[in-house]
Design a protein around this motif. Sequence first.
Motif, PDB file in Angstrom:
ATOM      1  N   GLY A 232       9.453  -0.985   7.423  1.00 38.07           N
ATOM      2  CA  GLY A 232      10.115  -2.174   7.966  1.00 38.07           C
ATOM      3  C   GLY A 232       9.253  -3.410   7.994  1.00 38.07           C
ATOM      4  N   ASN A 233       8.028  -3.339   7.453  1.00 34.61           N
ATOM      5  CA  ASN A 233       7.176  -4.523   7.396  1.00 34.61           C
ATOM      6  C   ASN A 233       7.734  -5.517   6.382  1.00 34.61           C
ATOM      7  N   ARG A 234       7.766  -6.792   6.742  1.00 32.36           N
ATOM      8  CA  ARG A 234       8.245  -7.850   5.851  1.00 32.36           C
ATOM      9  C   ARG A 234       7.080  -8.706   5.380  1.00 32.36           C
ATOM     10  N   SER A 235       7.123  -9.096   4.117  1.00 33.85           N
ATOM     11  CA  SER A 235       6.096  -9.975   3.570  1.00 33.85           C
ATOM     12  C   SER A 235       6.341 -11.412   4.016  1.00 33.85           C
ATOM     13  N   PRO A 236       5.364 -12.293   3.831  1.00 32.36           N
ATOM     14  CA  PRO A 236       5.656 -13.722   3.986  1.00 32.36           C
ATOM     15  C   PRO A 236       6.711 -14.142   2.956  1.00 32.36           C
ATOM     16  N   HIS A 237       7.392 -15.242   3.238  1.00 39.48           N
ATOM     17  CA  HIS A 237       8.338 -15.777   2.261  1.00 39.48           C
ATOM     18  C   HIS A 237       7.587 -16.293   1.036  1.00 39.48           C
ATOM     19  N   SER A 238       8.227 -16.190  -0.117  1.00 39.05           N
ATOM     20  CA  SER A 238       7.669 -16.800  -1.319  1.00 39.05           C
ATOM     21  C   SER A 238       7.700 -18.320  -1.172  1.00 39.05           C
ATOM     22  N   ALA A 239       7.079 -18.995  -2.092  1.00 44.73           N
ATOM     23  CA  ALA A 239       7.208 -20.450  -2.129  1.00 44.73           C
ATOM     24  C   ALA A 239       8.679 -20.815  -2.325  1.00 44.73           C
ATOM     25  N   GLY A 240       9.138 -21.851  -1.642  1.00 45.43           N
ATOM     26  CA  GLY A 240      10.524 -22.278  -1.768  1.00 45.43           C
ATOM     27  C   GLY A 240      10.791 -22.964  -3.101  1.00 45.43           C
TER      28      GLY A 240
ATOM     29  N   ASP B  13       0.803  -1.216   0.000  1.00 44.19           N
ATOM     30  CA  ASP B  13       0.000   0.000   0.000  1.00 44.19           C
ATOM     31  C   ASP B  13       0.840   1.272   0.000  1.00 44.19           C
ATOM     32  N   SER B  14       2.041   1.207   0.569  1.00 38.90           N
ATOM     33  CA  SER B  14       2.908   2.381   0.607  1.00 38.90           C
ATOM     34  C   SER B  14       4.157   2.222  -0.250  1.00 38.90           C
ATOM     35  N   GLY B  15       4.316   1.080  -0.908  1.00 38.56           N
ATOM     36  CA  GLY B  15       5.449   0.885  -1.803  1.00 38.56           C
ATOM     37  C   GLY B  15       6.522  -0.031  -1.246  1.00 38.56           C
ATOM     38  N   VAL B  16       6.959  -1.000  -2.044  1.00 41.36           N
ATOM     39  CA  VAL B  16       8.049  -1.899  -1.678  1.00 41.36           C
ATOM     40  C   VAL B  16       9.372  -1.153  -1.799  1.00 41.36           C
ATOM     41  N   THR B  17      10.253  -1.301  -0.803  1.00 40.67           N
ATOM     42  CA  THR B  17      11.554  -0.626  -0.843  1.00 40.67           C
ATOM     43  C   THR B  17      12.709  -1.591  -1.078  1.00 40.67           C
ATOM     44  N   GLY B  18      12.488  -2.895  -0.948  1.00 40.00           N
ATOM     45  CA  GLY B  18      13.578  -3.836  -1.161  1.00 40.00           C
ATOM     46  C   GLY B  18      13.125  -5.277  -1.033  1.00 40.00           C
ATOM     47  N   TYR B  19      14.063  -6.178  -1.352  1.00 37.53           N
ATOM     48  CA  TYR B  19      13.800  -7.617  -1.264  1.00 37.53           C
ATOM     49  C   TYR B  19      14.947  -8.297  -0.523  1.00 37.53           C
ATOM     50  N   GLU B  20      14.620  -9.390   0.171  1.00 33.75           N
ATOM     51  CA  GLU B  20      15.598 -10.203   0.879  1.00 33.75           C
ATOM     52  C   GLU B  20      15.549 -11.617   0.314  1.00 33.75           C
ATOM     53  N   VAL B  21      16.716 -12.162  -0.032  1.00 33.82           N
ATOM     54  CA  VAL B  21      16.814 -13.496  -0.624  1.00 33.82           C
ATOM     55  C   VAL B  21      17.408 -14.448   0.412  1.00 33.82           C
ATOM     56  N   PHE B  22      16.768 -15.600   0.574  1.00 36.78           N
ATOM     57  CA  PHE B  22      17.191 -16.576   1.577  1.00 36.78           C
ATOM     58  C   PHE B  22      17.636 -17.874   0.911  1.00 36.78           C
TER      59      PHE B  22
ATOM     60  N   TYR C 288      19.931 -26.862  -2.612  1.00 37.39           N
ATOM     61  CA  TYR C 288      19.536 -25.696  -1.829  1.00 37.39           C
ATOM     62  C   TYR C 288      18.077 -25.363  -2.137  1.00 37.39           C
ATOM     63  N   THR C 289      17.450 -24.640  -1.202  1.00 37.72           N
ATOM     64  CA  THR C 289      16.108 -24.106  -1.426  1.00 37.72           C
ATOM     65  C   THR C 289      16.145 -22.602  -1.194  1.00 37.72           C
ATOM     66  N   PHE C 290      15.613 -21.844  -2.161  1.00 36.78           N
ATOM     67  CA  PHE C 290      15.649 -20.383  -2.086  1.00 36.78           C
ATOM     68  C   PHE C 290      14.231 -19.815  -1.964  1.00 36.78           C
ATOM     69  N   THR C 291      14.115 -18.764  -1.155  1.00 33.52           N
ATOM     70  CA  THR C 291      12.874 -18.001  -1.032  1.00 33.52           C
ATOM     71  C   THR C 291      13.207 -16.512  -1.096  1.00 33.52           C
ATOM     72  N   VAL C 292      12.193 -15.694  -1.344  1.00 30.50           N
ATOM     73  CA  VAL C 292      12.351 -14.239  -1.409  1.00 30.50           C
ATOM     74  C   VAL C 292      11.216 -13.607  -0.612  1.00 30.50           C
ATOM     75  N   ARG C 293      11.514 -12.540   0.110  1.00 26.47           N
ATOM     76  CA  ARG C 293      10.460 -11.774   0.756  1.00 26.47           C
ATOM     77  C   ARG C 293      10.701 -10.285   0.521  1.00 26.47           C
ATOM     78  N   ALA C 294       9.614  -9.503   0.574  1.00 26.28           N
ATOM     79  CA  ALA C 294       9.668  -8.057   0.310  1.00 26.28           C
ATOM     80  C   ALA C 294       9.580  -7.281   1.619  1.00 26.28           C
TER      81      ALA C 294
ATOM     82  N   SER D 281      17.330 -21.299   5.308  1.00 29.21           N
ATOM     83  CA  SER D 281      16.781 -20.336   6.277  1.00 29.21           C
ATOM     84  C   SER D 281      17.700 -19.143   6.515  1.00 29.21           C
ATOM     85  N   THR D 282      18.761 -19.011   5.710  1.00 25.79           N
ATOM     86  CA  THR D 282      19.750 -17.956   5.906  1.00 25.79           C
ATOM     87  C   THR D 282      19.591 -16.849   4.876  1.00 25.79           C
ATOM     88  N   LYS D 283      19.493 -15.595   5.344  1.00 27.22           N
ATOM     89  CA  LYS D 283      19.430 -14.465   4.419  1.00 27.22           C
ATOM     90  C   LYS D 283      20.806 -14.251   3.800  1.00 27.22           C
TER      91      LYS D 283
END
Length: 329
Positions: free
Chosen positions: A107-115, A60-69, A96-102, A72-74
Motif C-alpha cells: 500500500g505504499n505510494r510513490s511521489p507524484h510524477s512531474a505534472g 524493492d518488493s515490486g510495483v502492483t499498480g499505478y494511479e493517474v491523476f 488539464y495537468t496529469f500526474t502518475v504515481r505507483a 488533483s483528482t484520481k
Amino acid sequence: MRRVPGPALLAAALLLSAVPLAACAGDSRDRQPPSAPSGVTVHAGSSASVHVMWNAASDDSGVTGYEVFRNSTKVKEVHAEQHMVDITGLKPSARYTFTVRARDAAGNRSPHSAGVPVTTPSTGSADTEAPTRPSRLRGKAADGTSASLDWKRAKDDTGVASYDVYQGDAKIHSVPGDTTNTVVGGLRPGTDYTFTVRARDRADNLSEPSGAVRLSTPSGPGGPGPGTAPADLQAKSRHASGAYHLDLSWTPPRTGGEVTDYQIHIDGELATTLVWGAKAPRGRAAYSLRLGDEPGTTYRVRLRARLPDGKWGAFSAERTVTTGRAHAH
C-alpha cells in the motif's frame, strides 16, 4: 519399474510447500515506497480524451499498480504491467495537468510524477463524419521485444487528432495525428502478432481499421529480448522421511510484471500447478515436491510461467533427475 507421482501426492506436496512460501511472502514490514514514474507524456486524442503514457517505476518488493491523476483528482487505476491509459469525458478547449504515481503490495505510494499539461482541441458539435481509414500499414520486428509500424495518413474534414494502434482487438498505443509511425514495445520473443491502426478526429469519430499487418518477433539465443522461459533451472533428488523428493530452483522470467503461477511438467505431462501466495519471489525461486520411494527411478522435469497477460510462457530447459542421485543431468 518406474513410478510417476500421482495427482493426490502432488496436490498434497503443493499444499504443504505453499504454506511456508505464502507465510514468508506475507511479511508486512515493507515501508519503502516505489520510485515516482518517469517519462510521463500526455497528448489529446480528441476534444474529449487524452492518452497518458509513462515508464515503469521501481520498488524493492515490486510495483502492483499505478494511479493517474487529472489535476488533483484520481481518475484511473491500472495494473503494474500497464504503462498507458486513455482518459475520457474531458471538455473541449480545456487545460488539464496529469500526474502518475505507483503503489506496491503493502500500500505504499510513490511521489507524484512531474505534472504534464495538455489542452484539448475545440470542436464543432455537428461533426459526425469519421476519418478515412489509414492505408498501407507496414510493420517490421525491431528485435525480440519491439516492432516498428508505419502507415499512410488518413483524411478528415476537421483534421485527424490521433491514431490508435490495435493488437488484435485491444488498443495498445496512441500517437498524435501528425505522426504516421511508431515503435510498439513490450512484445515477447518468438511470437506472432497482428496489428491495425484507426484514425480519430477531434470530435471522437473513429475510422474503420486499416488493413492488418502480421509479423513475428525473432527468438533464440541470438535475440536481445529477455524471453519468457524460467532461466537456470536446477534440480536434484533428496531422500527424507522415507521418500525421495525433487528440489527445484530457478530464476523467474523478466516479464514486466510479477510472476505468481508456474506449471511443473514431469515426463512431458503436467504434474502440478504452483501458485504463490500474496507475493511471489522476484529473485531466485525454489520449490520441492515428493516423487516416490523407489531409488533409481529417472524423471524429466521442466516448468513454465504464467505471464502478466494470462498466457503461458516458454518452457525452461529440461532437467533429468534420478532418485538416489543428488544432481540433475
